[in-house]
Design an enzyme around this catalytic site. Structure first.
Site, PDB file in Angstrom:
ATOM      1  N   HIS A 107       0.888  -1.242   0.077  1.00  0.00           N
ATOM      2  CA  HIS A 107      -0.036  -0.225  -0.038  1.00  0.00           C
ATOM      3  C   HIS A 107       0.962   1.105   0.005  1.00  0.00           C
ATOM      4  O   HIS A 107       0.243   2.532  -0.224  1.00  0.00           O
ATOM      5  CB  HIS A 107      -1.049  -0.145   1.131  1.00  0.00           C
ATOM      6  CG  HIS A 107      -0.231   0.271   2.464  1.00  0.00           C
ATOM      7  ND1 HIS A 107       0.272  -0.861   3.205  1.00  0.00           N
ATOM      8  CD2 HIS A 107       0.008   1.079   3.343  1.00  0.00           C
ATOM      9  CE1 HIS A 107       0.730  -0.398   4.422  1.00  0.00           C
ATOM     10  NE2 HIS A 107       0.695   0.860   4.199  1.00  0.00           N
TER      11      HIS A 107
HETATM   12  C1  UD1 Z   1      -2.187   5.454   5.549  1.00  0.00           C
HETATM   13  C2  UD1 Z   1      -1.184   5.951   6.127  1.00  0.00           C
HETATM   14  C3  UD1 Z   1       0.008   4.901   6.189  1.00  0.00           C
HETATM   15  C4  UD1 Z   1      -0.332   3.725   6.561  1.00  0.00           C
HETATM   16  C5  UD1 Z   1      -1.551   3.147   6.208  1.00  0.00           C
HETATM   17  C6  UD1 Z   1      -2.147   1.953   6.994  1.00  0.00           C
HETATM   18  C7  UD1 Z   1      -0.840   8.255   5.812  1.00  0.00           C
HETATM   19  C8  UD1 Z   1      -0.021   9.449   4.907  1.00  0.00           C
HETATM   20  N1  UD1 Z   1      -0.652   7.187   5.366  1.00  0.00           N
HETATM   21  O1  UD1 Z   1      -2.010   5.277   3.961  1.00  0.00           O
HETATM   22  O2  UD1 Z   1       1.283   5.377   6.772  1.00  0.00           O
HETATM   23  O3  UD1 Z   1       0.709   2.839   6.675  1.00  0.00           O
HETATM   24  O4  UD1 Z   1      -2.720   4.021   6.194  1.00  0.00           O
HETATM   25  O5  UD1 Z   1      -3.076   1.144   6.040  1.00  0.00           O
HETATM   26  O6  UD1 Z   1      -1.346   8.596   6.820  1.00  0.00           O
HETATM   27  N2  UD1 Z   1      -9.361   4.083   0.826  1.00  0.00           N
HETATM   28  C9  UD1 Z   1     -10.476   3.725   0.807  1.00  0.00           C
HETATM   29  N3  UD1 Z   1     -11.071   3.253   1.911  1.00  0.00           N
HETATM   30  C10 UD1 Z   1     -10.589   3.526   3.147  1.00  0.00           C
HETATM   31  C11 UD1 Z   1      -9.363   4.056   3.269  1.00  0.00           C
HETATM   32  C12 UD1 Z   1      -8.733   4.425   2.254  1.00  0.00           C
HETATM   33  O7  UD1 Z   1     -10.916   3.449  -0.308  1.00  0.00           O
HETATM   34  O8  UD1 Z   1     -11.394   3.269   4.152  1.00  0.00           O
HETATM   35  C13 UD1 Z   1      -8.536   4.784  -0.398  1.00  0.00           C
HETATM   36  C14 UD1 Z   1      -8.865   5.947  -0.749  1.00  0.00           C
HETATM   37  O9  UD1 Z   1      -8.681   6.091  -2.325  1.00  0.00           O
HETATM   38  C15 UD1 Z   1      -7.733   6.834  -0.461  1.00  0.00           C
HETATM   39  C16 UD1 Z   1      -6.454   5.709  -0.296  1.00  0.00           C
HETATM   40  O10 UD1 Z   1      -7.356   4.491  -0.093  1.00  0.00           O
HETATM   41  O11 UD1 Z   1      -7.316   8.010  -1.106  1.00  0.00           O
HETATM   42  C17 UD1 Z   1      -5.552   6.244   0.698  1.00  0.00           C
HETATM   43  O12 UD1 Z   1      -5.975   6.575   1.895  1.00  0.00           O
HETATM   44  P1  UD1 Z   1      -5.257   7.072   3.003  1.00  0.00           P
HETATM   45  O13 UD1 Z   1      -5.663   6.972   4.276  1.00  0.00           O
HETATM   46  O14 UD1 Z   1      -4.899   8.404   2.567  1.00  0.00           O
HETATM   47  O15 UD1 Z   1      -3.639   6.565   3.152  1.00  0.00           O
HETATM   48  P2  UD1 Z   1      -3.201   5.050   3.007  1.00  0.00           P
HETATM   49  O16 UD1 Z   1      -2.553   4.576   1.679  1.00  0.00           O
HETATM   50  O17 UD1 Z   1      -4.299   4.330   3.498  1.00  0.00           O
HETATM   51  N1  UDP Z   2      -3.980  -6.238   8.421  1.00  0.00           N
HETATM   52  C1  UDP Z   2      -5.218  -6.687   8.432  1.00  0.00           C
HETATM   53  N2  UDP Z   2      -6.004  -7.267   7.434  1.00  0.00           N
HETATM   54  C2  UDP Z   2      -5.351  -6.902   6.253  1.00  0.00           C
HETATM   55  C3  UDP Z   2      -4.136  -6.303   6.136  1.00  0.00           C
HETATM   56  C4  UDP Z   2      -3.238  -5.839   7.356  1.00  0.00           C
HETATM   57  O1  UDP Z   2      -5.782  -6.985   9.671  1.00  0.00           O
HETATM   58  O2  UDP Z   2      -5.827  -7.267   4.985  1.00  0.00           O
HETATM   59  C5  UDP Z   2      -3.213  -5.532   9.661  1.00  0.00           C
HETATM   60  C6  UDP Z   2      -1.733  -6.498   9.903  1.00  0.00           C
HETATM   61  O3  UDP Z   2      -1.960  -7.792  10.517  1.00  0.00           O
HETATM   62  C7  UDP Z   2      -0.978  -5.325  10.702  1.00  0.00           C
HETATM   63  C8  UDP Z   2      -1.849  -3.767  10.115  1.00  0.00           C
HETATM   64  O4  UDP Z   2      -3.061  -4.573   9.412  1.00  0.00           O
HETATM   65  O5  UDP Z   2      -1.414  -5.608  12.193  1.00  0.00           O
HETATM   66  C9  UDP Z   2      -0.966  -3.431   9.471  1.00  0.00           C
HETATM   67  O6  UDP Z   2      -1.361  -2.423   8.836  1.00  0.00           O
HETATM   68  P1  UDP Z   2      -1.176  -1.605   7.345  1.00  0.00           P
HETATM   69  O7  UDP Z   2      -0.310  -2.628   6.849  1.00  0.00           O
HETATM   70  O8  UDP Z   2      -2.326  -1.130   6.778  1.00  0.00           O
HETATM   71  O9  UDP Z   2      -0.081  -0.416   7.881  1.00  0.00           O
HETATM   72  P2  UDP Z   2       1.207  -0.169   8.296  1.00  0.00           P
HETATM   73  O10 UDP Z   2       1.460  -1.236   9.396  1.00  0.00           O
HETATM   74  O11 UDP Z   2       2.076  -0.227   7.051  1.00  0.00           O
HETATM   75  O12 UDP Z   2       1.368   1.352   8.739  1.00  0.00           O
END
Ligand code: UD1
Ligand code: UDP
Length: 381
Positions: free
Chosen positions: A210
């Site tokens: 991601h």
């Molecule tokens: C965010 C965090 C990242 C973390 C990740 C965990 C920032 C800058 N990034 O990244 O550090 O590792 O979460 O998963 O804060 N979207 C949906 N549904 C949701 C959430 C997101 O469709 O419930 C889609 C949308 O298109 C959105 C995109 O995901 O624009 C990115 O979501 P965003 O929360 O901005 O950042 P992440 O990539 O999820």
């Molecule tokens: N995770 C989950 N379901 C998924 C993918 C990840 O429960 O489909 C959990 C994973 O086990 C871990 C956390 O989400 O505990 C990690 O989150 P993510 O990878 O979104 O963010 P990051 O750790 O990179 O910030």
């Protein structure tokens, strides 16, 4: 006389729900601590948010800001406005932040401008790559914090190098290790994901992806998808796809497999299913911070699809290999070469008591109006 300490915890993204679940429980066990939970709404799909509250018994947020998605500026600005209002209303003694998301940075800025003390869980992590939004967020949070909960000694050393006073730093271990230990048995009892997906234990690769550096660069995303197709020719692939990645693939015209039995690109799964998928995998390939550590907790070799990682001890120990996704062949080779490699049982991330240490430190430090009993006061005496 000890006061009741009101703690405002700011969360908003999937990994923060998992971290906060163990810390909230530890805070509730401490007498004299009162937690106010603020959900920014950064993640909002059921399987990115509510599912974790249900599964992990996280208390219902006291405030839900509903900010949703947007550019970094828009999203952070909406959070900042909402968090400031909540903090003005609640007047907490301390604001508790987790990790490195935009919710973390917004919480840090809002609290600092109101002169509220900040405590940061997962302090001192660095990739040394300022092109990552997370690197900016964690530097802001660390440098505005009064209390820094470092998960490892490497994180503590980094904070010291950046000039943080030693008395602000508490090396407590990693709350994700606490979570993995606390939920592993429940996962084994409740999850049916292996049967549902018709997988064979120890005979598949688990993938998550991601990071912006991978999803937003078409060449990299294509290299991952094509590389995984090639892995799937030898080893089944299971990939719970983050919504960011699905949206990016769609935009870039990159097709994800829909119903290929050897290559399952599925919706994000719950935490208990994820634990089972991790425990039973032959190898895990990821760009997630949390998943890299969980691979280690569950004794599974990991391939990190990035140029660098914050969790350097795992690379040094040889159980996590960096594999920048520069080509489909690099991805295929990196993943298949890691299968069968050993994972040491070293305790890099504490003893599974990080949340307890955090709760205890917050109570000791903030429950006494004069600060007596805090680590700071103890160090001074
Ligand atoms: C965010 C965090 C990242 C973390 C990740 C965990 C920032 C800058 N990034 O990244 O550090 O590792 O979460 O998963 O804060 N979207 C949906 N549904 C949701 C959430 C997101 O469709 O419930 C889609 C949308 O298109 C959105 C995109 O995901 O624009 C990115 O979501 P965003 O929360 O901005 O950042 P992440 O990539 O999820
Ligand atoms: N995770 C989950 N379901 C998924 C993918 C990840 O429960 O489909 C959990 C994973 O086990 C871990 C956390 O989400 O505990 C990690 O989150 P993510 O990878 O979104 O963010 P990051 O750790 O990179 O910030």
């Amino acid at each position: 006389m000890a006061l009741t300490v009101k703690i405002a915890s700011i969360i908003g993204a999937r990994p923060q729900f998992i971290k906060a679940a163990v810390v909230s429980r530890a805070l509730a066990r401490q007498p004299g601590l009162d937690e106010v939970l603020v959900h920014t709404g950064q993640h909002y799909d059921f399987n990115m948010s509510q599912q974790f509250f249900d599964e992990l018994d996280i208390p219902r947020p006291d405030h839900h800001l509903g900010v949703g998605s947007g550019s970094h500026g828009e999203q952070t600005a909406r959070m900042l406005t909402g968090i400031e209002q909540v903090l003005l209303q609640e007047r907490p003694r301390v604001v508790l932040l987790y990790g490195d998301t935009n919710s973390t940075a917004a919480g840090a800025l809002a609290a600092a401008k109101l002169n509220l003390p900040i405590a940061h869980v997962e302090a001192g992590l660095r990739s040394f790559n300022r092109r990552m939004p997370e690197e900016i967020n964690r530097i802001v949070a660390d440098h505005l914090s009064d209390l820094l909960f470092a998960p490892t000694s490497a994180a503590r050393d980094q904070l010291l190098r950046e000039g943080m006073p030693a008395e602000r730093i508490v090396t407590c271990g990693d709350v994700m290790f606490d979570a993995a230990l606390q939920h592993a048995r429940r996962a084994g009892e409740r999850s049916r994901i292996i049967e549902t997906l018709a997988l064979t234990r120890g005979r598949y690769a688990l993938v998550t992806l991601h990071r912006a550096e991978n999803t937003d660069q078409p060449a990299r995303l294509r290299a991952v998808v094509d590389g995984l197709r090639r892995v799937a020719a030898d080893l089944p692939v299971v990939w719970p796809v983050h919504p960011r990645t699905r949206a990016a693939a769609h935009k870039q015209g990159i097709e994800l497999p829909a119903a290929d039995p050897g290559f399952l690109a599925i919706e994000p799964v719950g935490y208990l299913d994820m634990i089972l998928l991790e425990q039973s995998a032959a190898v895990i390939a990821t760009d997630s911070g949390g998943v890299q550590k969980e691979a280690f907790f569950h004794g599974v070799p990991c391939v990190t699809l990035r140029d660098e990682t914050e969790w350097v001890e795992l690379v040094e120990a040889g159980c996590n290999r960096l594999c920048p996704p520069v080509s489909a062949d690099a991805v295929r080779q990196g993943i298949l070469e890691a299968v069968g490699t050993t994972v040491p049982a070293t305790r890099f991330y504490g003893e599974g008591r990080a949340a307890e240490i955090i709760a205890d430190e917050l109570r000791t430090r903030y429950a006494n109006p004069d600060g007596t009993g805090s680590a700071e006061a103890r160090c001074a005496s």
